[in-house]
Scaffold this motif. Sequence first.
Motif, mmCIF file in Angstrom:
data_model
loop_
_atom_site.group_PDB
_atom_site.id
_atom_site.type_symbol
_atom_site.label_atom_id
_atom_site.label_comp_id
_atom_site.label_asym_id
_atom_site.label_seq_id
_atom_site.Cartn_x
_atom_site.Cartn_y
_atom_site.Cartn_z
ATOM 1 N N UNK A 165 -1.322 -1.101 -4.367
ATOM 2 C CA UNK A 165 -2.472 -0.199 -4.357
ATOM 3 C C UNK A 165 -2.072 1.097 -3.667
ATOM 4 N N UNK A 166 -2.876 2.128 -3.897
ATOM 5 C CA UNK A 166 -2.593 3.399 -3.225
ATOM 6 C C UNK A 166 -3.868 3.967 -2.633
ATOM 7 N N UNK A 167 -3.688 4.808 -1.651
ATOM 8 C CA UNK A 167 -4.798 5.534 -1.036
ATOM 9 C C UNK A 167 -5.509 6.366 -2.095
ATOM 10 N N UNK A 168 -6.821 6.547 -1.928
ATOM 11 C CA UNK A 168 -7.564 7.398 -2.861
ATOM 12 C C UNK A 168 -7.236 8.870 -2.662
ATOM 13 N N UNK A 169 -6.385 9.179 -1.670
ATOM 14 C CA UNK A 169 -5.868 10.546 -1.560
ATOM 15 C C UNK A 169 -4.785 10.805 -2.603
ATOM 16 N N UNK A 170 -4.324 9.731 -3.254
ATOM 17 C CA UNK A 170 -3.403 9.872 -4.378
ATOM 18 C C UNK A 170 -4.171 9.753 -5.693
ATOM 19 N N UNK A 171 -3.693 10.445 -6.717
ATOM 20 C CA UNK A 171 -4.165 10.244 -8.083
ATOM 21 C C UNK A 171 -3.029 9.613 -8.873
ATOM 22 N N UNK A 230 3.756 0.067 2.589
ATOM 23 C CA UNK A 230 3.550 -0.877 3.682
ATOM 24 C C UNK A 230 2.933 -2.170 3.155
ATOM 25 N N UNK A 231 3.164 -3.256 3.891
ATOM 26 C CA UNK A 231 2.587 -4.558 3.535
ATOM 27 C C UNK A 231 1.420 -4.836 4.480
ATOM 28 N N UNK A 232 0.237 -5.036 3.896
ATOM 29 C CA UNK A 232 -0.949 -5.280 4.714
ATOM 30 C C UNK A 232 -1.838 -6.309 4.033
ATOM 31 N N UNK A 233 -2.436 -7.165 4.849
ATOM 32 C CA UNK A 233 -3.407 -8.120 4.332
ATOM 33 C C UNK A 233 -4.690 -7.391 3.923
ATOM 34 N N UNK A 234 -5.386 -7.965 2.954
ATOM 35 C CA UNK A 234 -6.620 -7.351 2.480
ATOM 36 C C UNK A 234 -7.624 -7.124 3.588
ATOM 37 N N UNK A 235 -7.694 -8.031 4.553
ATOM 38 C CA UNK A 235 -8.663 -7.888 5.640
ATOM 39 C C UNK A 235 -8.364 -6.691 6.532
ATOM 40 N N UNK A 236 -7.117 -6.160 6.458
ATOM 41 C CA UNK A 236 -6.732 -5.017 7.283
ATOM 42 C C UNK A 236 -7.003 -3.685 6.593
ATOM 43 N N UNK A 241 0.811 -1.203 0.000
ATOM 44 C CA UNK A 241 0.000 0.000 0.000
ATOM 45 C C UNK A 241 0.858 1.273 0.000
ATOM 46 N N UNK A 242 0.589 2.128 -0.985
ATOM 47 C CA UNK A 242 1.232 3.430 -1.102
ATOM 48 C C UNK A 242 0.273 4.459 -0.500
ATOM 49 N N UNK A 243 0.543 4.858 0.727
ATOM 50 C CA UNK A 243 -0.340 5.782 1.445
ATOM 51 C C UNK A 243 0.396 7.082 1.750
#
Length: 410
Positions: free
Chosen positions: A302-308, A259-265, A246-248
């Motif tokens: 994936x990235x946060x929707x705060x990113x375009x 960061x590395x995170x499971x989908x459930x998180x 995840x690119x946040x």
Amino acid sequence: MSGQTEIMWGEVAEIASANEWKDTLLDEVADIIPGFAFKSQEFGSRGEVVIKIKDINQGFVDFNNTDRVVTLNYAKGKLDKYRISFGDYVVAMTGATIGKVGRVKLNKTALINQRVAKIKSKPGISNDFVYYCLSGEDFQLFIQNNIDSNSAQENISGGSIGRYPILLPPLAEQRAIAGVLCSLDDKIDLLHRQNATLEALAETLFRQWFVEEAKDEWEERKVGDIATHLKVGINPVANPTVMYHQYSLPAYDNGQVPTRELGLEILSNKYEVSPNTILISKLNPRFPRIWAIGNSIEDNSVCSTEFQVFKPKKQSLYAYFYFLIKSEDVVGEMTMAASGTSGSHQRIRPEDILNIKVRIPSIEKAEEFSSITQGFIDKADKDRRVIQTLSTLRDTLLPKLMSGEVRVAY
């Protein structure tokens, strides 16, 4: 710590730990110094830098957007105990950053505001060792369990912080443990500085070619003529056992390491991140977060929707587009196009970015710039991967060293 470090495992280490290590509390080994209560009207653009809770990131103090106060009216020496400099560290005692421990990693001096606490070890205690005691997940969990719930805003007192338990080895071993962790952090910081230097060189070249030597007859183009906006939605929670990268915004602020995170998180929708794209934060474009994604990334990124997510229409324009978006002129245009009630909550729409107009002599000239500076981006991308490896090693070793599970020869 100079020389080679020997890590000792097993029964000998456990016996030594039981005999030599002592159970203590933070306030027994360090002084906790809450910041000074400056008045709101004292803050401005002049005077000494003041660190507030907003300036504390986990691991470092951010000097980029600090406030200042004029201190001439204060008696000499009155503010001395509230000053921090290189190597000092502080804890945020309230707000969204509560519990974060930031260290001064620049050769700068600042004052600390109220709700920020400076931690300074007592004589005979390694200051670096105490810092690393507060750098792990155990301290963050302790903070969350000791927050004052009777206040309108989450906060923790200096007295509560002082009750944090610490397992204290002899001074020589404190220094040896801190030496191992410092050596990893020093290497990480060195790579960050190298990346910053490379980017500064490329930005200087961009400014020379496309700003200082700009001609009126150059063709005017829109950003949308050069790049495409991608918007592929992903719902990670639908794949609970899949590991996502995840690119946040916090990941960007913490060294541009996903960061590395499971989908459930991951409970909210994200955008797909593909190779050779550039992430541009919608939030507060006056201080832009612009993230160059290399040509080799992990699956399920994936990235946060705060990113375009943007991608140059030609791969040969990748470096040009990256430094174009980071340029002062484009950042200024994004800032003016942003909407919102305050500076910290302003956002830029992707269509406004695509409509920004720029002047370039020719696509060939932009491609030439890209061919020169693409290596800078590639080098920075490789360095970040090394940083990620070193950070993982440090984070794995830290709790083991602090608990005595892993011992250091000294």
